[in-house]
Write a protein that holds these residues in place. Structure first.
Motif, mmCIF file in Angstrom:
data_model
loop_
_atom_site.group_PDB
_atom_site.id
_atom_site.type_symbol
_atom_site.label_atom_id
_atom_site.label_comp_id
_atom_site.label_asym_id
_atom_site.label_seq_id
_atom_site.Cartn_x
_atom_site.Cartn_y
_atom_site.Cartn_z
ATOM 1 N N PHE B 23 0.833 -1.202 0.000
ATOM 2 C CA PHE B 23 0.000 0.000 0.000
ATOM 3 C C PHE B 23 0.863 1.245 0.000
ATOM 4 N N TYR B 24 0.479 2.232 -0.847
ATOM 5 C CA TYR B 24 0.987 3.588 -0.663
ATOM 6 C C TYR B 24 -0.086 4.299 0.131
ATOM 7 N N ASP B 25 0.122 4.405 1.429
ATOM 8 C CA ASP B 25 -0.894 4.953 2.306
ATOM 9 C C ASP B 25 -2.160 4.098 2.172
ATOM 10 N N LYS B 26 -3.233 4.629 1.533
ATOM 11 C CA LYS B 26 -4.447 3.825 1.423
ATOM 12 C C LYS B 26 -4.576 3.159 0.067
ATOM 13 N N PHE B 27 -3.755 3.608 -0.878
ATOM 14 C CA PHE B 27 -3.847 3.057 -2.230
ATOM 15 C C PHE B 27 -3.077 1.746 -2.334
ATOM 16 N N GLN B 28 -3.799 0.690 -2.745
ATOM 17 C CA GLN B 28 -3.131 -0.607 -2.837
ATOM 18 C C GLN B 28 -2.508 -0.761 -4.225
ATOM 19 N N ALA B 29 -1.173 -0.862 -4.255
ATOM 20 C CA ALA B 29 -0.472 -0.925 -5.541
ATOM 21 C C ALA B 29 -0.155 -2.363 -5.940
ATOM 22 N N LEU B 30 -0.060 -3.270 -4.979
ATOM 23 C CA LEU B 30 0.159 -4.687 -5.306
ATOM 24 C C LEU B 30 -0.871 -5.531 -4.574
ATOM 25 N N GLY B 47 3.829 -5.242 -18.498
ATOM 26 C CA GLY B 47 2.496 -4.795 -18.111
ATOM 27 C C GLY B 47 2.354 -3.322 -18.382
ATOM 28 N N PRO B 48 1.115 -2.849 -18.464
ATOM 29 C CA PRO B 48 0.896 -1.438 -18.795
ATOM 30 C C PRO B 48 1.415 -0.497 -17.719
ATOM 31 N N SER B 49 1.585 0.732 -18.090
ATOM 32 C CA SER B 49 2.107 1.743 -17.181
ATOM 33 C C SER B 49 1.236 1.863 -15.933
ATOM 34 N N GLY B 50 1.890 1.938 -14.791
ATOM 35 C CA GLY B 50 1.159 2.133 -13.545
ATOM 36 C C GLY B 50 0.630 0.862 -12.916
ATOM 37 N N CYS B 51 1.023 -0.313 -13.469
ATOM 38 C CA CYS B 51 0.471 -1.562 -12.953
ATOM 39 C C CYS B 51 1.260 -2.086 -11.763
ATOM 40 N N GLY B 52 2.344 -1.453 -11.412
ATOM 41 C CA GLY B 52 3.057 -1.850 -10.191
ATOM 42 C C GLY B 52 4.377 -2.569 -10.408
ATOM 43 N N LYS B 53 4.922 -2.555 -11.625
ATOM 44 C CA LYS B 53 6.175 -3.274 -11.882
ATOM 45 C C LYS B 53 7.340 -2.670 -11.090
ATOM 46 N N SER B 54 7.445 -1.335 -11.144
ATOM 47 C CA SER B 54 8.529 -0.686 -10.394
ATOM 48 C C SER B 54 8.355 -0.909 -8.901
ATOM 49 N N THR B 55 7.124 -0.754 -8.465
ATOM 50 C CA THR B 55 6.840 -0.968 -7.056
ATOM 51 C C THR B 55 7.282 -2.364 -6.630
ATOM 52 N N LEU B 66 12.456 3.547 1.619
ATOM 53 C CA LEU B 66 12.732 4.986 1.574
ATOM 54 C C LEU B 66 11.455 5.803 1.513
ATOM 55 N N ILE B 67 10.348 5.147 1.146
ATOM 56 C CA ILE B 67 9.082 5.884 1.053
ATOM 57 C C ILE B 67 8.285 5.597 2.314
ATOM 58 N N PRO B 68 8.145 6.597 3.176
ATOM 59 C CA PRO B 68 7.562 6.358 4.500
ATOM 60 C C PRO B 68 6.121 5.851 4.458
ATOM 61 N N ILE B 69 5.367 6.195 3.392
ATOM 62 C CA ILE B 69 3.946 5.828 3.400
ATOM 63 C C ILE B 69 3.700 4.394 2.948
ATOM 64 N N VAL B 70 4.777 3.681 2.583
ATOM 65 C CA VAL B 70 4.582 2.314 2.086
ATOM 66 C C VAL B 70 4.352 1.329 3.236
ATOM 67 N N ASP B 182 15.213 -1.804 -13.785
ATOM 68 C CA ASP B 182 13.918 -1.195 -14.055
ATOM 69 C C ASP B 182 14.007 -0.380 -15.340
ATOM 70 N N GLU B 183 13.497 -0.938 -16.424
ATOM 71 C CA GLU B 183 13.562 -0.299 -17.745
ATOM 72 C C GLU B 183 14.949 0.280 -18.030
ATOM 73 N N PRO B 184 15.980 -0.557 -18.024
ATOM 74 C CA PRO B 184 17.349 -0.032 -18.117
ATOM 75 C C PRO B 184 17.667 0.571 -19.479
ATOM 76 N N THR B 213 10.405 -4.253 -18.474
ATOM 77 C CA THR B 213 10.533 -3.666 -19.809
ATOM 78 C C THR B 213 9.172 -3.424 -20.444
ATOM 79 N N HIS B 214 9.111 -2.378 -21.236
ATOM 80 C CA HIS B 214 7.894 -2.104 -21.993
ATOM 81 C C HIS B 214 8.017 -2.633 -23.407
ATOM 82 N N ASN B 215 9.189 -3.184 -23.686
ATOM 83 C CA ASN B 215 9.477 -3.595 -25.042
ATOM 84 C C ASN B 215 9.296 -5.107 -25.150
HETATM 85 N N1 LIG Z 1 5.667 7.088 -4.104
HETATM 86 C C1 LIG Z 1 4.399 6.795 -4.437
HETATM 87 N N2 LIG Z 1 3.383 7.290 -3.717
HETATM 88 C C2 LIG Z 1 2.099 6.992 -4.036
HETATM 89 N N3 LIG Z 1 1.742 6.219 -5.071
HETATM 90 C C3 LIG Z 1 2.696 5.690 -5.832
HETATM 91 C C4 LIG Z 1 4.084 5.956 -5.571
HETATM 92 N N4 LIG Z 1 4.837 5.309 -6.501
HETATM 93 C C5 LIG Z 1 3.951 4.681 -7.297
HETATM 94 N N5 LIG Z 1 2.675 4.902 -6.910
HETATM 95 C C6 LIG Z 1 1.467 4.357 -7.556
HETATM 96 O O1 LIG Z 1 1.539 2.967 -7.574
HETATM 97 C C7 LIG Z 1 1.084 2.451 -8.805
HETATM 98 C C8 LIG Z 1 2.156 1.584 -9.434
HETATM 99 O O2 LIG Z 1 3.249 2.406 -9.797
HETATM 100 P P1 LIG Z 1 4.578 1.829 -10.436
HETATM 101 O O3 LIG Z 1 5.560 2.937 -10.518
HETATM 102 O O4 LIG Z 1 4.989 0.640 -9.679
HETATM 103 O O5 LIG Z 1 4.079 1.429 -11.882
HETATM 104 P P2 LIG Z 1 4.906 0.830 -13.105
HETATM 105 O O6 LIG Z 1 4.266 -0.449 -13.463
HETATM 106 O O7 LIG Z 1 6.358 0.804 -12.784
HETATM 107 O O8 LIG Z 1 4.618 1.899 -14.226
HETATM 108 P P3 LIG Z 1 5.583 2.385 -15.415
HETATM 109 O O9 LIG Z 1 5.542 1.320 -16.435
HETATM 110 O O10 LIG Z 1 4.932 3.643 -15.897
HETATM 111 O O11 LIG Z 1 6.936 2.610 -14.834
HETATM 112 C C9 LIG Z 1 0.718 3.640 -9.666
HETATM 113 O O12 LIG Z 1 -0.682 3.793 -9.615
HETATM 114 C C10 LIG Z 1 1.387 4.793 -8.997
HETATM 115 O O13 LIG Z 1 0.625 5.965 -9.133
#
Ligand SMILES: Nc1ncnc2c1ncn2[C@@H]1O[C@H](COP(=O)(O)OP(=O)(O)OP(=O)(O)O)[C@@H](O)[C@H]1O
Ligand SMILES: [Mg+2]
Lengths: 306, 261
Positions: B23-30, B47-55, B66-70, B182-184, B213-215
């Protein structure tokens, strides 16, 4: 239609020319002022330099205007001693403070701290001097002196000393060093921080190994500005360093500084004495130029190395 | 040799992820992510942008600390130990699990200083050993010939592709077991991208690689396994060939054939 366009353009160009002229005047005024002051100082001071002999004036150790003896080494030494000691105290404290504010303290608390430190910059320097006289001078006499006596039983001081002056000066330059360094450190890109931590570095290693080196040009700028303020400071120092124009032997000795001497003696100085004080001004001028040049040289070298 | 073929037959698990919620605070990212990441294999996350790969990838070396709200629940085991457990040493974890970022981020130091930064932190002081490490890691990323005459010049003077290879070398210099990327190549031109891909093929023998990767072609070219993320969930994970030729989930198929995302 055509007429109105050209009329508009005409009015506009008049305004623009006017602004240009005003800016030009402002620039010229500033430049001319600097030139005039420089010429005036050098013009008034050089006769004294020639009179006493350049070398004698610079390295003579006897400053006694009543006897017509103008050796400025004690004054230069006084200024340098107070300034350098202030920097030795102020730089590490300032940088530590900046690191603490930008990297360790919680953001909101940091804002309060930063505000408090910036308030320090707004205190008039005579108030610093007064504070130094009432608090720091007695403290040096009652707390520091006994400590020094542990290994040097003959040490003595009234508290009016290099050390007291340097402590106050260090506090005075703190706002400059802290706020500029803090800015420099906080604006180091987050990627560097992440790269360092991802390699397994801890916070301390990241701060000393990446953040401070990456922010060094900003930190250096803060030190140079702080140093400028320290050298030029007169009022506070005048009240606390004792104003004794004798070569100091320890940090607990009283000293007179270049600026303090000018400020105190100018009002009653006779003609030749006055010239000598202008010559002291020349020395001050040159010292500041030299320090700036050194600082710039250092910053350039550090820049190349990155 | 024997070891190798043995490993090829039954690869060990490097990361074992079970029921991971983030969770990022209340938003569930995974959402309850389950995944096994195999040792000495390349795993691609798509996966599409914003789906949580980086997370997700930042969870594996605990960069999300490093992100306190996680807030994180569930378990991630690295070589059998829970990385969120009390006895897990983050420093040791990050030493073993290196990371390469999307934007090349060499330190504003010399090429040499960039590489020795990590080893020095972990206690290596011997000048000769450090010199060797610099040469070895730069050779591994095929950068040695290009920079050997400018080791003591600023790393920021290198081209983007060279900088990224330098970052990989910097990561290799601390001798990790895993490299997270992460997308090197997303900030690089096709030639530099190709170089990095070649580099990854040469590294796959000795390291476990996880790459976002997006490719699609890139995922197809370099990875053994592919995991498809959608809205914070893992839709499926399989051999890359299988994912691309015969995905078992229709959403995966739609994504890789370019019908959404
Ligand atoms: N520091 C943060 N605080 C709050 N929400 C975040 C934070 N980082 C990411 N998110 C949210 O978490 C979700 C997943 O983000 P993430 O960066 O993991 O996506 P991604 O799959 O890596 O996207 P992309 O392909 O664009 O890099 C997104 O909805 C994003 O808005
Ligand atoms: Mg991402």
């Amino acid at each position: 239609m055509k007429a109105s366009i050209s009329e508009k353009r005409g009015r506009r160009s008049i305004r623009e020319t006017a602004i240009e002229r005003i800016l030009f005047l402002a620039g010229i005024t500033a430049t001319i002022s600097v030139a005039l002051i420089t010429i005036f100082i050098f013009g008034s001071g050089i006769p004294a330099l020639l009179d006493s002999g350049f070398v004698n004036f610079l390295v003579g150790t006897n400053w006694s205007p009543a006897n017509g003896s103008y050796g400025t080494l004690p004054l230069t030494a006084g200024t340098m001693a107070v300034t350098l000691t202030a920097l030795v105290l102020g730089i590490p404290t300032g940088i530590a403070c900046a690191v603490f504010l930008s990297e360790i303290l919680h953001r909101k608390a940091a804002r309060v701290f930063k505000f408090a430190i910036e308030l320090l910059a707004g205190i008039p320097s005579v108030v610093y001097g007064f504070f130094g006289l009432i608090v720091v001078v007695p403290a040096v006499r009652t707390y520091i002196l006994p400590l020094v006596r542990l290994w040097d039983p003959d040490a003595h001081t009234t508290g009016l000393s290099i050390l007291s002056g340097a402590i106050i000066l260090a506090v005075m330059i703190l706002p400059t060093i802290v706020s500029l360094s803090e800015n420099a450190i906080s604006s180091v890109p987050a990627e560097y921080r992440e790269a360092s931590l991802a390699l397994g570095a801890n916070k301390r290693q990241t701060i000393t190994g990446v953040l401070i080196p990456a922010a060094r040009s900003g930190i250096l700028a803060s030190i140079i500005l702080g140093m400028g303020r320290a050298i030029g400071e007169t009022m506070a120092i005048l009240l606390i360093t004792g104003n004794v124009a004798v070569l100091p032997k320890s940090l607990l000795d009283p000293v007179a500084t270049l600026t303090g001497t000018i400020a105190m003696e100018m009002s009653y100085a006779s003609a030749s004495h006055q010239q000598a004080l202008f010559a002291v001004g020349i020395i001050l001028f040159i010292i500041i130029m030299l320090l700036n040049a050194v600082a710039q040289g250092v910053s350039k070298r550090m820049g190349v190395n990155q | 040799m024997g070891n190798n073929s043995n490993a090829a037959m039954r690869p060990e698990t490097q990361f074992e992820i079970r029921d991971l919620d983030l969770f990022y605070d209340k938003f569930q990212a995974l959402h309850h992510v389950d995944m096994d990441i195999l040792k000495n294999r390349v795993t691609a996350l798509i996966g599409p942008s914003g789906c949580g790969k980086s997370t997700f990838i930042r969870t594996l070396n605990r960069m999300n600390d490093l992100i306190p709200i996680v807030k994180i629940t569930g378990s991630v085991k690295f070589d059998g130990t829970d990385i969120f457990g009390r006895d897990c040493d983050v420093i040791a974890l990050r030493k073993k699990v290196g990371m390469v970022f999307q934007k090349p981020n060499p330190f504003p130091k010399t090429v040499y200083e960039n590489i020795v930064y990590g080893p020095r932190i972990h206690g290596e002081k011997n000048k000769r050993k450090l010199d060797e490490l610099v040469e070895m890691s730069l050779k591994q990323v095929a950068l040695w010939d290009e920079v050997k005459d400018r080791l003591h010049k600023p790393a920021l003077g290198l081209s983007g592709g060279q900088q990224q290879r330098l970052c990989i070398a910097r990561c290799l210099a601390v001798e990790p077991e895993v490299i997270l990327m992460d997308e090197p190549t997303s900030a690089l031109d096709p030639v530099a991208t190709l170089k990095i891909e070649e580099l990854m093929s040469s590294l796959r023998e000795r390291y476990t690689i996880v790459i976002v990767t997006h490719n699609m072609q890139q995922a197809g070219r370099i990875s053994d396994f592919t995991s498809f993320f959608l809205n914070g969930e893992v839709i499926e994970t399989d051999h890359t060939d299988a994912i691309f030729s015969n995905p078992s989930n229709s959403k995966t198929e739609e994504y890789i054939t370019g019908r959404f995302g």
